[in-house]
Design an enzyme around this catalytic site. Structure first.
Site, mmCIF file in Angstrom:
data_model
loop_
_atom_site.group_PDB
_atom_site.id
_atom_site.type_symbol
_atom_site.label_atom_id
_atom_site.label_comp_id
_atom_site.label_asym_id
_atom_site.label_seq_id
_atom_site.Cartn_x
_atom_site.Cartn_y
_atom_site.Cartn_z
ATOM 1 N N HIS A 14 0.859 -1.196 0.000
ATOM 2 C CA HIS A 14 0.000 0.000 0.000
ATOM 3 C C HIS A 14 0.888 1.235 0.000
ATOM 4 O O HIS A 14 1.354 1.680 1.053
ATOM 5 C CB HIS A 14 -0.931 -0.034 1.221
ATOM 6 C CG HIS A 14 -1.935 1.077 1.268
ATOM 7 N ND1 HIS A 14 -3.127 0.989 1.965
ATOM 8 C CD2 HIS A 14 -1.947 2.322 0.713
ATOM 9 C CE1 HIS A 14 -3.801 2.122 1.844
ATOM 10 N NE2 HIS A 14 -3.093 2.960 1.086
ATOM 11 N N GLU A 197 -11.369 3.339 6.011
ATOM 12 C CA GLU A 197 -10.340 4.228 6.586
ATOM 13 C C GLU A 197 -11.091 5.296 7.381
ATOM 14 O O GLU A 197 -10.989 5.367 8.594
ATOM 15 C CB GLU A 197 -9.475 4.842 5.476
ATOM 16 C CG GLU A 197 -8.365 5.750 5.996
ATOM 17 C CD GLU A 197 -7.579 6.462 4.877
ATOM 18 O OE1 GLU A 197 -8.091 6.554 3.742
ATOM 19 O OE2 GLU A 197 -6.456 6.950 5.171
ATOM 20 N N ASP A 275 1.806 3.893 3.030
ATOM 21 C CA ASP A 275 0.744 4.718 2.423
ATOM 22 C C ASP A 275 1.335 5.912 1.664
ATOM 23 O O ASP A 275 1.473 5.864 0.446
ATOM 24 C CB ASP A 275 -0.247 5.177 3.501
ATOM 25 C CG ASP A 275 -1.624 5.543 2.945
ATOM 26 O OD1 ASP A 275 -1.834 5.396 1.729
ATOM 27 O OD2 ASP A 275 -2.481 5.982 3.733
HETATM 28 N N1 HPA Z 1 -6.604 7.461 1.580
HETATM 29 C C1 HPA Z 1 -7.285 7.846 0.500
HETATM 30 N N2 HPA Z 1 -6.705 8.351 -0.571
HETATM 31 C C2 HPA Z 1 -5.390 8.492 -0.582
HETATM 32 C C3 HPA Z 1 -4.641 8.105 0.499
HETATM 33 C C4 HPA Z 1 -5.279 7.552 1.645
HETATM 34 O O1 HPA Z 1 -4.686 7.161 2.662
HETATM 35 N N3 HPA Z 1 -3.370 8.374 0.170
HETATM 36 C C5 HPA Z 1 -3.359 8.887 -1.075
HETATM 37 N N4 HPA Z 1 -4.592 8.951 -1.543
HETATM 38 ZN ZN ZN Z 2 -3.737 4.856 0.692
#
Ligand code: HPA
Ligand code: ZN
Length: 335
Positions: A14, A197, A275
């Site tokens: 990720h 999330e 991320d």
């Molecule tokens: N979440 C959603 N969109 C995103 C993220 C994330 O953590 N990082 C980059 N685009």
């Molecule tokens: Zn992400």
């Protein structure tokens, strides 16, 4: 323990390539392209990286991406990330890229994909790091817009393994993208999506049942629903958890309260990822180190997390087994 983590062979599943854009490289490329950015120094950029939610972060993230113009820019961005992978014993990475962030400001799809994929080839050659690409649709845009991106990707299909869904989650449920995901799967792309999330468990259900995803990005809020947890286990889907992202975006208040151990105890297949490492305070090894400390994780758990990262990658069986064998030897010699 930190030494064990640093040398642990692992995969990253990720990672947003635009989120790996370090301030120093951003300045260099902005200067090269004669582009004004609203910051005077690297320090000013770093000071601006304080977020209270996902949207705060995304506003700055899209601003930074504006300086990327040429194939060389995308190459430099990607190569710089892959160099860091090699230094961290990341053997394999599955890189997300957001074509719409670039095509919507007039950059050609081919400029983006060629720059990124040439860097991936060079890194394989120079450091032996393998990678594959996940083309991510921006969920704040319309499904029609995503269909345009899907069409643009077709000539480059051999360079793309999977499709993802990212950007502002709340108010943009997976069901909004049912048709474009169905069409993407028909083209041979593996579906994944950010879910749970900031969105609730019902978004994760939609990602499973409507988008038919093969891996869940984040997935934290799956824990709201015991039935959902059982379904994720039944379908053998891994969660790509990002500890430092979770605290930076205040999805989790403090790493000590991170649900990672709970996830593992429930039987969920968890992986550790960065991320957007340039924005959230650390690369993948830093994520391993900080979550290890906060939750007092054992070497066996760290080994299990690294094992999941290879097992739930989209690599072919032969390469996957090669990495798993290397990990096994490492663990037996260092536990
Ligand atoms: N979440 C959603 N969109 C995103 C993220 C994330 O953590 N990082 C980059 N685009
Ligand atoms: Zn992400």
């Amino acid at each position: 323990m930190n030494n064990f983590i640093e040398n642990l062979p692992k995969a990253e599943l990720h990672l947003h390539i635009e989120g790996s854009f370090e301030p120093s490289l951003m300045f260099k490329i902005a200067k090269r392209n004669n582009i004004e950015i609203p910051f005077k120094s690297v320090q000013e950029i770093e000071d601006a990286y304080k977020f209270s939610c996902l949207q705060d972060f995304l506003d700055i993230y899209y601003q930074g991406a504006n300086v990327l113009q040429t194939e060389q820019d995308f190459y430099d961005l990607t190569y710089s990330y892959l160099q860091k992978c090699a230094a961290q014993n990341v053997r394999h990475t599955e890189i997300m890229f957001d074509p719409q962030t670039h095509t919507d400001r007039g950059i050609l799809f081919e400029t983006v994909i060629n720059g990124i994929s040439k860097a991936c080839n060079a890194a394989k050659e120079n450091f032996g790091v393998t990678s594959l690409l996940i083309m991510s649709y921006l969920r704040h845009l319309s499904e029609d817009d995503c269909f345009k991106t899907l069409e643009q990707s077709i000539p480059f299909k051999d360079k793309i393994t999977a499709v993802g869904l990212d950007s502002s989650e709340k108010g943009n449920p997976p069901s909004k993208f049912a048709k474009v995901f169905e069409a993407s799967v028909k083209e041979g792309y593996i579906p994944v999506a950010h879910a749970g999330e900031e969105g609730n468990a019902d978004y994760v259900w939609e990602a499973l049942d409507i988008l038919k995803i093969k891996r869940i990005d984040h997935g934290n809020n799956s824990l709201q629903d015991a039935k959902l947890v059982q379904e994720i286990i039944k379908r053998d889907l891994a969660l790509t958890v990002c500890p430092l992202s979770n605290t930076a975006l205040q999805v989790v208040k403090d790493l000590k309260e991170h649900p990672l151990k709970k996830m593992l105890n429930l039987g969920l297949k968890v992986t550790i990822n960065s991320d957007d490492p340039a924005f959230f305070g650390g690369q993948v090894n830093e994520n391993y180190k900080q979550i290890q400390q906060a939750l007092d994780l054992s070497k066996e758990t760290l080994y299990q997390l690294a094992k999941n990262s290879f097992t739930y990658s989209f690599l072919d069986a032969e390469t996957k087994n090669k990495y798993l064998a290397e990990l096994e030897t490492y663990y037996q010699n260092n536990k």
